[in-house]
Design a protein around this motif. Structure first.
Motif, PDB file in Angstrom:
ATOM      1  N   ARG A 146       0.859  -1.189   0.000  1.00 44.74           N
ATOM      2  CA  ARG A 146       0.000   0.000   0.000  1.00 44.74           C
ATOM      3  C   ARG A 146       0.891   1.233   0.000  1.00 44.74           C
ATOM      4  N   ASP A 169      -3.870   0.753  -3.018  1.00 42.17           N
ATOM      5  CA  ASP A 169      -3.921  -0.452  -2.201  1.00 42.17           C
ATOM      6  C   ASP A 169      -4.231  -1.651  -3.088  1.00 42.17           C
ATOM      7  N   ARG A 171      -4.879  -4.569  -1.936  1.00 42.19           N
ATOM      8  CA  ARG A 171      -5.821  -5.407  -1.187  1.00 42.19           C
ATOM      9  C   ARG A 171      -5.334  -6.842  -1.015  1.00 42.19           C
ATOM     10  N   THR A 231      -7.987   1.266  -6.037  1.00 36.52           N
ATOM     11  CA  THR A 231      -7.728  -0.152  -6.243  1.00 36.52           C
ATOM     12  C   THR A 231      -7.734  -0.469  -7.731  1.00 36.52           C
TER      13      THR A 231
END
Length: 445
Positions: A146, A169, A171, A231
């Motif tokens: 991140r 990010d 994830r 994202t």
């Protein structure tokens, strides 16, 4: 036209076992150089402009064989020097000077905000829109990381999170490799990035873009706001290059044309499987883009994808009969380097370097981004400065001044550092340790 050397003198002897980023910073009448010395120690040298003598401060950090462990330096609005580096998924390394513009008073600071600082990589200092010092870094590793941003308060000498959420990010599924944010001629911050699925460099995919006026609120190219963290499914893709198709995170550049439109430069494989450079330009202003928010998909045969207002036109620039087949872990030994598109002497130009074709500069048509001509070789430096002198496999390394230039009387000079190292070695130790090389400061006029 080659740049003329106004002066040059040695800073120190430096580590030459592998390339790793140093930093040069000129502030008012003082100059700072952050580097790894001959004993691999993190060192900051300072001098007053006009003085050939350096005062060196050695810090309690020593680089290994990892070319990711770049050093960065910055000065805040109160004049205090900040230095960070020697990290690749490592605990935070950060120093701050106790006195303004005085590297001899640098002290280690153990934390910024005290969380998400145990696996730090790619430290970057940014100038915020109000003159604030901003620190961006990756928390986590390649394939699972991140990007976080902190802001510094010089009155309290404390850091805080600039963003409540990460900027980018993956994830837990991938990691974003950004270029920038770059402050454009329009005053906005422009950010390009690729996603990578694993530490394998071949798994880069999906060139993407966002912009912001304040580093806090971000939007897509068409003006639609982006929720944080950004994202991989947020509709910010410029060119949906799949993994394994020649896209490399370290070779993405953000430039601007004569109308201040952002141009993203990168390389990927064409329809014949050769590595080619592409330029993607943002056309027009905001528009009611489709729900997917993506840009045009480049046609590898024609090299150009059509775009409407607020979308992207992708143009193939090079026409090389060469494939750079990269992949695996560790720092790569570059075979292609591409610089941002920029305006020089009222012409739109772009410089490059190629392992087979050498250095050059394209002159681009301002309307189509097609190549109108080329200067080969073109690099602005004498052959003597470009040619390594240490012998063996050594390569020349350069870093430009982090500042924009320093006025000396009626003259404005620009500064750069030059040294020589062995090539990147996938961050692996070599059997033999090379002799140190000279780190020299050049002033150009």
């Amino acid at each position: 036209m080659k740049r003329q050397v106004a002066s040059a003198f040695d800073v120190d002897e430096v580590w030459a076992g592998h390339p790793v980023g140093f930093d040069l910073l000129t502030v008012e009448d003082r100059q700072f150089v952050a580097y790894y010395d001959a004993e691999r120690r993190l060192t900051v040298a300072q001098r007053d402009l006009g003085d050939d003598e350096w005062t060196r401060t050695t810090l309690d950090e020593r680089v290994g064989w990892d070319s990711h462990n770049d050093i960065v330096a910055a000065v805040d609005s109160a004049g205090h020097l900040h230095v960070s580096g020697n990290m690749h998924v490592d605990p935070l390394v950060y120093f701050r000077s106790g006195e303004p513009l005085d590297a001899t008073t640098l002290e280690r600071i153990g934390a910024l905000v005290g969380r998400d600082e145990a696996a730090v990589t790619y430290p970057t200092f940014l100038d915020g829109p109000d003159g604030d010092l901003v620190f961006m870094y990756r928390d986590g590793g390649s394939g699972d990381g991140r990007r976080l941003l902190n802001a510094y308060d010089p009155e309290t000498e404390t850091w805080r999170r600039l963003l409540d959420e990460p900027l980018l990010d993956g994830r837990g599924e991938m990691n974003a490799y950004p270029t920038g944010p770059v402050r454009g001629p329009d005053g906005d911050y422009h950010l390009a990035w690729v996603w990578r699925d694993t530490p394998d460099a071949a798994t880069n995919h999906d060139l993407s873009y966002a912009r912001s006026s304040d580093l806090v609120d971000w939007e897509r190219a068409d003006g639609r706001p982006l929720d944080l963290p950004i994202t991989d499914d947020d509709g910010a893709v410029v060119d949906p290059v799949p993994a394994g198709e020649g896209l490399l995170n370290s070779n993405v550049a953000v430039g601007f044309d004569a109308e201040d439109r952002p141009v993203l430069s990168y390389h990927k494989f064409d329809s014949d499987g050769n590595t080619q450079v592409y330029d993607a330009r943002l056309d027009g202003g905001d528009s009611d883009a489709g729900a997917d928010g993506g840009g045009s998909d480049a046609d590898s045969d024609s090299g150009t994808g059509a775009a409407s207002a607020g979308e992207w036109t992708v143009s193939q620039v090079s026409d090389w009969d060469y494939r750079w087949e990269f992949g695996g872990h560790g720092t790569l030994d570059d075979e292609v380097l591409v610089d941002p598109v920029r305006v020089v002497d009222d012409r739109l130009v772009q410089t490059f370097w190629h392992a087979e074709y050498g250095p050059g500069r394209w002159v681009l048509d301002p309307e189509t981004l097609a190549v109108e001509g080329a200067d080969v070789p073109w690099h602005g430096l004498s052959e003597e400065l470009r040619r390594p002198t240490a012998g063996g496999e050594c390569e020349v390394q350069w870093v430009a001044d982090s500042a924009t230039g320093t006025e000396q009387g009626e003259d404005t000079r620009t500064y750069a550092l030059r040294w020589e190292t062995l090539p990147a070695n996938r961050d692996r130790a070599r059997e033999e340790t090379p002799a140190p090389t000279a780190l020299r400061l050049y002033a150009f006029e």
